[in-house]
Design a protein around this motif. Structure first.
Motif, PDB file in Angstrom:
ATOM      1  N   THR A 306       0.831  -1.209   0.000  1.00  0.00           N
ATOM      2  CA  THR A 306       0.000   0.000   0.000  1.00  0.00           C
ATOM      3  C   THR A 306       0.860   1.252   0.000  1.00  0.00           C
ATOM      4  O   THR A 306       0.600   2.217  -0.745  1.00  0.00           O
ATOM      5  CB  THR A 306      -0.931   0.006   1.230  1.00  0.00           C
ATOM      6  OG1 THR A 306      -1.813  -1.113   1.151  1.00  0.00           O
ATOM      7  CG2 THR A 306      -1.753   1.283   1.290  1.00  0.00           C
ATOM      8  N   LEU A 307       1.906   1.267   0.827  1.00  0.00           N
ATOM      9  CA  LEU A 307       2.810   2.420   0.855  1.00  0.00           C
ATOM     10  C   LEU A 307       3.457   2.630  -0.512  1.00  0.00           C
ATOM     11  O   LEU A 307       3.571   3.764  -0.990  1.00  0.00           O
ATOM     12  CB  LEU A 307       3.872   2.218   1.934  1.00  0.00           C
ATOM     13  CG  LEU A 307       4.813   3.387   2.225  1.00  0.00           C
ATOM     14  CD1 LEU A 307       5.291   3.339   3.676  1.00  0.00           C
ATOM     15  CD2 LEU A 307       6.037   3.390   1.315  1.00  0.00           C
ATOM     16  N   VAL A 308       3.891   1.534  -1.118  1.00  0.00           N
ATOM     17  CA  VAL A 308       4.520   1.629  -2.432  1.00  0.00           C
ATOM     18  C   VAL A 308       3.553   2.234  -3.445  1.00  0.00           C
ATOM     19  O   VAL A 308       3.905   3.157  -4.199  1.00  0.00           O
ATOM     20  CB  VAL A 308       4.990   0.243  -2.903  1.00  0.00           C
ATOM     21  CG1 VAL A 308       5.380   0.275  -4.374  1.00  0.00           C
ATOM     22  CG2 VAL A 308       6.168  -0.231  -2.067  1.00  0.00           C
ATOM     23  N   ARG A 309       2.353   1.736  -3.473  1.00  0.00           N
ATOM     24  CA  ARG A 309       1.392   2.177  -4.486  1.00  0.00           C
ATOM     25  C   ARG A 309       0.974   3.629  -4.273  1.00  0.00           C
ATOM     26  O   ARG A 309       0.795   4.389  -5.233  1.00  0.00           O
ATOM     27  CB  ARG A 309       0.175   1.260  -4.462  1.00  0.00           C
ATOM     28  CG  ARG A 309       0.449  -0.105  -5.079  1.00  0.00           C
ATOM     29  CD  ARG A 309      -0.697  -1.063  -4.860  1.00  0.00           C
ATOM     30  NE  ARG A 309      -0.512  -2.298  -5.628  1.00  0.00           N
ATOM     31  CZ  ARG A 309      -1.189  -3.417  -5.400  1.00  0.00           C
ATOM     32  NH1 ARG A 309      -2.091  -3.467  -4.407  1.00  0.00           N
ATOM     33  NH2 ARG A 309      -0.967  -4.496  -6.127  1.00  0.00           N
ATOM     34  N   GLN A 310       0.826   4.023  -3.009  1.00  0.00           N
ATOM     35  CA  GLN A 310       0.336   5.372  -2.734  1.00  0.00           C
ATOM     36  C   GLN A 310       1.433   6.425  -2.778  1.00  0.00           C
ATOM     37  O   GLN A 310       1.205   7.537  -3.256  1.00  0.00           O
ATOM     38  CB  GLN A 310      -0.365   5.399  -1.364  1.00  0.00           C
ATOM     39  CG  GLN A 310      -1.651   4.586  -1.320  1.00  0.00           C
ATOM     40  CD  GLN A 310      -2.331   4.639   0.037  1.00  0.00           C
ATOM     41  OE1 GLN A 310      -1.777   5.170   1.015  1.00  0.00           O
ATOM     42  NE2 GLN A 310      -3.522   4.085   0.128  1.00  0.00           N
ATOM     43  N   ALA A 311       2.629   6.092  -2.269  1.00  0.00           N
ATOM     44  CA  ALA A 311       3.668   7.107  -2.124  1.00  0.00           C
ATOM     45  C   ALA A 311       4.793   7.014  -3.148  1.00  0.00           C
ATOM     46  O   ALA A 311       5.430   8.029  -3.435  1.00  0.00           O
ATOM     47  CB  ALA A 311       4.254   7.014  -0.707  1.00  0.00           C
ATOM     48  N   LEU A 312       5.050   5.821  -3.673  1.00  0.00           N
ATOM     49  CA  LEU A 312       6.227   5.640  -4.524  1.00  0.00           C
ATOM     50  C   LEU A 312       5.905   5.492  -6.008  1.00  0.00           C
ATOM     51  O   LEU A 312       6.590   6.069  -6.855  1.00  0.00           O
ATOM     52  CB  LEU A 312       7.043   4.439  -4.057  1.00  0.00           C
ATOM     53  CG  LEU A 312       7.580   4.505  -2.612  1.00  0.00           C
ATOM     54  CD1 LEU A 312       8.446   3.296  -2.312  1.00  0.00           C
ATOM     55  CD2 LEU A 312       8.329   5.804  -2.353  1.00  0.00           C
ATOM     56  N   LEU A 313       4.880   4.718  -6.336  1.00  0.00           N
ATOM     57  CA  LEU A 313       4.593   4.531  -7.753  1.00  0.00           C
ATOM     58  C   LEU A 313       4.228   5.831  -8.470  1.00  0.00           C
ATOM     59  O   LEU A 313       4.567   5.989  -9.662  1.00  0.00           O
ATOM     60  CB  LEU A 313       3.482   3.490  -7.936  1.00  0.00           C
ATOM     61  CG  LEU A 313       3.902   2.039  -7.684  1.00  0.00           C
ATOM     62  CD1 LEU A 313       2.780   1.078  -8.055  1.00  0.00           C
ATOM     63  CD2 LEU A 313       5.178   1.671  -8.449  1.00  0.00           C
ATOM     64  N   PRO A 314       3.569   6.801  -7.799  1.00  0.00           N
ATOM     65  CA  PRO A 314       3.363   8.074  -8.499  1.00  0.00           C
ATOM     66  C   PRO A 314       4.668   8.762  -8.898  1.00  0.00           C
ATOM     67  O   PRO A 314       4.725   9.431  -9.936  1.00  0.00           O
ATOM     68  CB  PRO A 314       2.580   8.911  -7.474  1.00  0.00           C
ATOM     69  CG  PRO A 314       1.835   7.894  -6.658  1.00  0.00           C
ATOM     70  CD  PRO A 314       2.810   6.742  -6.534  1.00  0.00           C
ATOM     71  N   ILE A 315       5.717   8.592  -8.105  1.00  0.00           N
ATOM     72  CA  ILE A 315       7.035   9.140  -8.451  1.00  0.00           C
ATOM     73  C   ILE A 315       7.620   8.367  -9.624  1.00  0.00           C
ATOM     74  O   ILE A 315       8.171   8.946 -10.566  1.00  0.00           O
ATOM     75  CB  ILE A 315       7.998   9.068  -7.237  1.00  0.00           C
ATOM     76  CG1 ILE A 315       7.460   9.900  -6.085  1.00  0.00           C
ATOM     77  CG2 ILE A 315       9.396   9.544  -7.631  1.00  0.00           C
ATOM     78  CD1 ILE A 315       8.267   9.750  -4.800  1.00  0.00           C
TER      79      ILE A 315
END
Length: 317
Positions: A306-315
């Motif tokens: 969840t953290l990856v999808r919400q905070a990192l994948l947009p980057i």
């Protein structure tokens, strides 16, 4: 192509090596349960991976290895069917034989390692994987006698064998990826630079583990950026900081690592910088959200994803 297609997420099965997950007293009881109730053991693992939201599985040491999987389900084809029926893929397999082989510079030891690696490679290919992640030999405890320096000459002997092993695996459809295991000869920045210099990039690749690099006292973003073209898979894990330089390195070193690992996003890894590096270097492939022995792995993996999808994948996009 969407970012979710270019980065695929999996988990190493060492994540499930925690007595709390199995409701038993200790690690030995996990092994005993796997031996006496193999089908229940493996079904629970695969169901848990599926429930966590990742789609890749990386096999590791027994009781989570390829021989155990075949013994449990009866054949390679049956195991692959158990994976695909849950929407899972065998993304890679961890090979720990170099660490356990002692002086593998001897011809007899090398033949034994190659034999094991070839059989493992055939299994991985049959299940659709093309990556074997390999742990490097351990370093010597600081101050131990007699001193064994990890200098150019010693590193070259090891690199020559890795080159040959990489070529053997390539002929069987596999790529060799060295794992940055803390307290091995392939984790601290200088050691990684040396081994990358001495190995052939056509046959020896890299599997950086962000937490192990920090435990070894180095910066994963800076280190991987220097060798980004060698990375074909990565272990995403967090750590609170480096271990003492004089840490005892013996058969219990992996247990000593565990207190230094922490939940995803709670440690020293600069995850925004990490994902920018992968974006800028156009990395595509498997990201293994590994936790060393989690008592609630489904929750922990799902939270990390969840953290990856919400905070990192947009980057990354």
């Amino acid at each position: 192509m969407a970012s979710g297609d270019r980065l695929r997420f999996g988990v190493d099965l060492v994540t499930f090596f925690h007595p709390g997950f199995w409701g038993v007293a200790d690690d030995g009881a996990i092994v005993e349960y796997a031996r006496t109730e193999p089908r229940a053991f493996w079904d629970k693992i695969l169901d848990s991976v599926q429930a966590s939201g990742v789609t890749g599985v990386e096999l590791t040491f027994s009781p989570f290895n390829w021989q155990d999987a075949i013994k449990t389900y009866g054949s390679v084809e049956a195991f692959e069917a158990e994976l695909s029926g849950r929407g899972l893929t065998l993304c890679s397999g961890f090979f720990a034989e170099l660490e356990a082989a002692g002086d593998f510079t001897q011809a007899e030891a090398q033949r034994a390692i190659i034999d094991k690696a070839e059989r493992y490679a055939d299994f991985l290919r049959a299940c659709g994987s093309d990556i074997m992640v390999i742990g490097a030999p351990l370093r010597q405890t600081l101050g131990a006698r007699p001193v064994r320096f990890h200098d150019f000459d010693r590193a070259k002997v090891i690199a020559d064998f890795l080159n040959r092993l990489g070529a053997i695996l390539y002929a069987r459809g596999l790529r060799l990826a060295l794992h940055t295991e803390a307290h091995s000869i392939f984790a601290a920045a200088r050691d990684v630079d040396l081994m990358m210099l001495l190995t052939d990039p056509a046959y020896v690749h890299m599997c950086p583990d962000t937490a192990h690099i920090i435990v070894a006292g180095s910066d994963p973003v800076q280190l991987v950026d220097r060798h980004h073209e060698r990375m074909i898979i990565a272990h995403w894990k967090d750590a609170i900081g480096p271990m003492p330089a004089d840490t005892l390195i013996d058969e219990h070193i992996h247990d000593r690592h565990r207190p230094y690992f922490c939940g995803f996003g709670l440690g020293r890894v600069d995850w925004p910088a990490w994902i920018r590096l992968l974006r800028d270097r156009s990395f595509e492939g498997w990201a293994i959200l590994e936790l060393d022995a989690a008592s609630d792995p489904v929750r922990d993996i799902a939270n990390g994803l969840t953290l990856v999808r919400q905070a990192l994948l947009p980057i990354y996009r």
